[in-house]
Design an enzyme around this catalytic site. Structure first.
Site, PDB file in Angstrom:
ATOM      1  N   LYS A  79     -28.485  69.898-103.032  1.00 38.49           N
ATOM      2  CA  LYS A  79     -27.258  70.275-102.325  1.00 38.49           C
ATOM      3  C   LYS A  79     -27.633  71.105-101.105  1.00 38.49           C
ATOM      4  O   LYS A  79     -28.598  71.876-101.142  1.00 38.49           O
ATOM      5  CB  LYS A  79     -26.376  71.075-103.295  1.00 38.49           C
ATOM      6  CG  LYS A  79     -24.956  71.345-102.820  1.00 38.49           C
ATOM      7  CD  LYS A  79     -24.166  72.026-103.951  1.00 38.49           C
ATOM      8  CE  LYS A  79     -22.769  72.448-103.532  1.00 38.49           C
ATOM      9  NZ  LYS A  79     -22.039  73.116-104.638  1.00 38.49           N
ATOM     10  N   SER A 154     -17.308  71.413-105.113  1.00 35.09           N
ATOM     11  CA  SER A 154     -17.854  71.264-103.784  1.00 35.09           C
ATOM     12  C   SER A 154     -19.048  70.312-103.706  1.00 35.09           C
ATOM     13  O   SER A 154     -19.340  69.774-102.648  1.00 35.09           O
ATOM     14  CB  SER A 154     -18.282  72.640-103.273  1.00 35.09           C
ATOM     15  OG  SER A 154     -19.318  73.177-104.097  1.00 35.09           O
ATOM     16  N   SER A 178     -18.206  73.267-109.514  1.00 39.34           N
ATOM     17  CA  SER A 178     -18.682  72.364-108.457  1.00 39.34           C
ATOM     18  C   SER A 178     -19.768  71.373-108.845  1.00 39.34           C
ATOM     19  O   SER A 178     -20.126  70.512-108.052  1.00 39.34           O
ATOM     20  CB  SER A 178     -19.171  73.172-107.259  1.00 39.34           C
ATOM     21  OG  SER A 178     -18.062  73.650-106.543  1.00 39.34           O
TER      22      SER A 178
END
Ligand code: GLN
Length: 498
Positions: A79, A154, A178
């Protein structure tokens, strides 16, 4: 495509058996990314050369008969809020666009020690705030299950990359869901480890007391294996636990093979199995619980009354910490500086111009909310009460785990929703997190595993375990995987292809 559909564990076996090289696997992933990323926008940065260099090194060492870590040569993605030395890290924000990380996060150091080629960085809501990737300053990621569907957030980029066979596994970060909610809506597995099990050093902080890095994968066993690679005691992170997670992968294998579940006590959280959930989601959830019962598990309802307030507490504690953590992005210490265009130029007007221009609306909203909640007249009323709810959540979980081995809930109230559907309705967007935030508030491990389809879209099943019982969580999640409709974790491949 056959190769790209293989699990990380299968790929590692093929590598060890000399049936394939790491360069071949890594190139297949990079080619797949090149073919579909324009449409899916799962990656913000692709590191073809860097990944291939690692792959070539692994192949050379294997050819020379050197000892290698078990997953050496299996590609991974991270990420874009995790620092990898010498590569751009944006956190999905214009604030950090063009910034090159000067060091490796501990999790990246662990990936490097395990000799995994890192193919790139995945898209995310700005500074990890959101449930749809619509808050990324660089545009949203598309859910590979449907052109007009959000991939969750997210960490929608990591989940979409894994679901669309661009990479076998990836790293996410989970502050309020997330990793798990994107897993639920993309038909992938996502796990949030026990707080402190995985180092946060070098991971750009959102809300430090809640943040935890964890794995995204297409199977429970792969996720377990990746957490074992990530987990380490880290003197650079004062909240890092002394003990590392072991036996996770074995626990997953055991769970997958188990046919008699007698002795397992499962608690269905009363507050998380009725109102506010889509009927299709509840149907899959209930069928899964019944299937576990049919295999011998003891199922009981357990009430956790504080869970109803957990979301409110989360949306005070998280912004309070956000307001403090994001203060460093001021154009001096961190962040792209913006000079004011009119009036006097002082450090204050420069910082105002920088933060006003470079942060998106959701980030600003949370900084303002958090600053207000921490302000002297309001502190007790908001932050203080939220901390009390946090304690109640911890107590409810302690009481629950005195009766049952794991708690289960649907991971998210709905299947993947459409772009724009919730972006104007903040309450609806925030309510997405009602099932996932209790685990962050309490620091306990929780994960999502695909359980079935509702109207053709994947539904996630959440397993919550007591702190330090990550192995138990993987074992039960694997039991769910064993009975679940496999089509929920097999994204139709043609989606995302031109
Ligand atoms: N949806 C949650 C939020 O917007 C998830 C955040 C996270 O886990 N990073 O805060």
């Amino acid at each position: 495509m056959e190769l790209l559909k293989k699990s990380a564990i299968e790929l590692a076996q093929m590598l060890r058996a000399g049936e394939i090289t790491s360069v071949e696997i890594t190139e297949a992933c990079l080619d797949r990314i090149a073919a579909v990323n324009d449409r899916l926008h799962a990656f913000l940065f692709v590191d073809r050369e860097g990944a291939l260099e690692v792959a070539r090194g692994v192949d050379a060492d294997r050819a020379a008969g050197k000892d290698l870590p078990p997953f050496a040569g299996v590609p991974v993605a991270i990420k874009d809020n995790i620092c990898q030395h010498g590569t751009p890290v944006t956190c999905g924000s214009k604030m950090l666009e063009g910034w090159i990380a000067p060091y490796d996060a501990t999790v990246v150091a662990n990936l490097k020690a395990a000799r995994l080629p890192i193919v790139g960085h995945t898209n995310m809501d700005e500074f990890a705030m959101g449930s749809s990737t619509e808050n990324s300053a660089f545009g949203p990621t598309v859910n590979p299950w449907g052109e007009d569907l959000i991939p969750g957030g997210s960490g929608g980029g990591s989940a979409a990359a894994v679901a669309a066979y661009m990479v076998p596994w990836a790293l996410g970060s989970d502050t309020g869901g997330s990793i798990r909610q994107p897993g639920a809506v993309t038909g992938t597995v996502g796990a949030k480890p026990t707080y402190g099990n995985v180092s946060r050093y070098g991971v750009v902080a959102m809300a430090s007391s809640l943040d935890q890095v964890g794995p995204c994968a297409r199977s429970v066993a792969d996720a377990a294996a990746l957490q074992e690679i990530l987990s380490s005691h880290d003197p650079h992170d004062s909240t890092s636990l002394p003990q590392v997670a072991t036996g996770l992968h074995d626990a997953a294998a055991e769970g997958l093979a188990a046919t008699d579940l007698a002795g397992l006590r499962i608690g269905v959280v009363t507050e998380m199995a009725g109102e506010g959930f889509e009927p299709g989601v509840l149907a899959v959830f209930n069928e899964t619980v019944e299937a576990l019962r049919a295999r011998g598990a003891e199922v009981m309802e357990v009430s956790c009354p504080s869970f109803d307030s957990a979301i409110a507490a989360y949306y005070l504690i998280m912004p309070a910490e956000v307001s403090s953590n994001l203060a460093r992005f001021d154009g001096v210490r961190y962040g792209n500086r913006v000079e004011p265009t009119s009036g006097p130029v002082t450090s204050e007007t420069m910082m105002a111009a920088t933060r006003g221009t470079m942060f998106g609306a959701e980030v600003k909203r949370r900084i303002i909310l958090g600053t207000y909640a921490l302000s002297s007249g309001q502190y007790d009323k908001f932050y203080g009460s939220a901390l009390k709810v946090r304690t109640l959540v911890q107590r409810d979980l302690e009481a629950a785990f005195a009766q049952v081995d794991v708690l289960v809930t649907p991971t998210a109230p709905t299947v993947a929703f459409k772009f724009g559907e919730k972006s104007d309705d903040l309450m609806a967007m925030y309510m997405n997190d009602m099932t996932t935030t209790p685990a962050n508030l309490a620091g306990v491990p929780a994960m999502s595993v695909p359980a079935g389809l509702s109207e053709g879209l994947p539904v996630g099943f959440q397993v919550i375990a007591p702190a330090h019982e990550d192995a138990r969580m993987y074992k039960v999640a694997a039991m769910v995987e064993a009975i679940a409709d496999p089509s929920a974790r097999e994204c139709p491949v043609e989606v995302g292809e031109k």
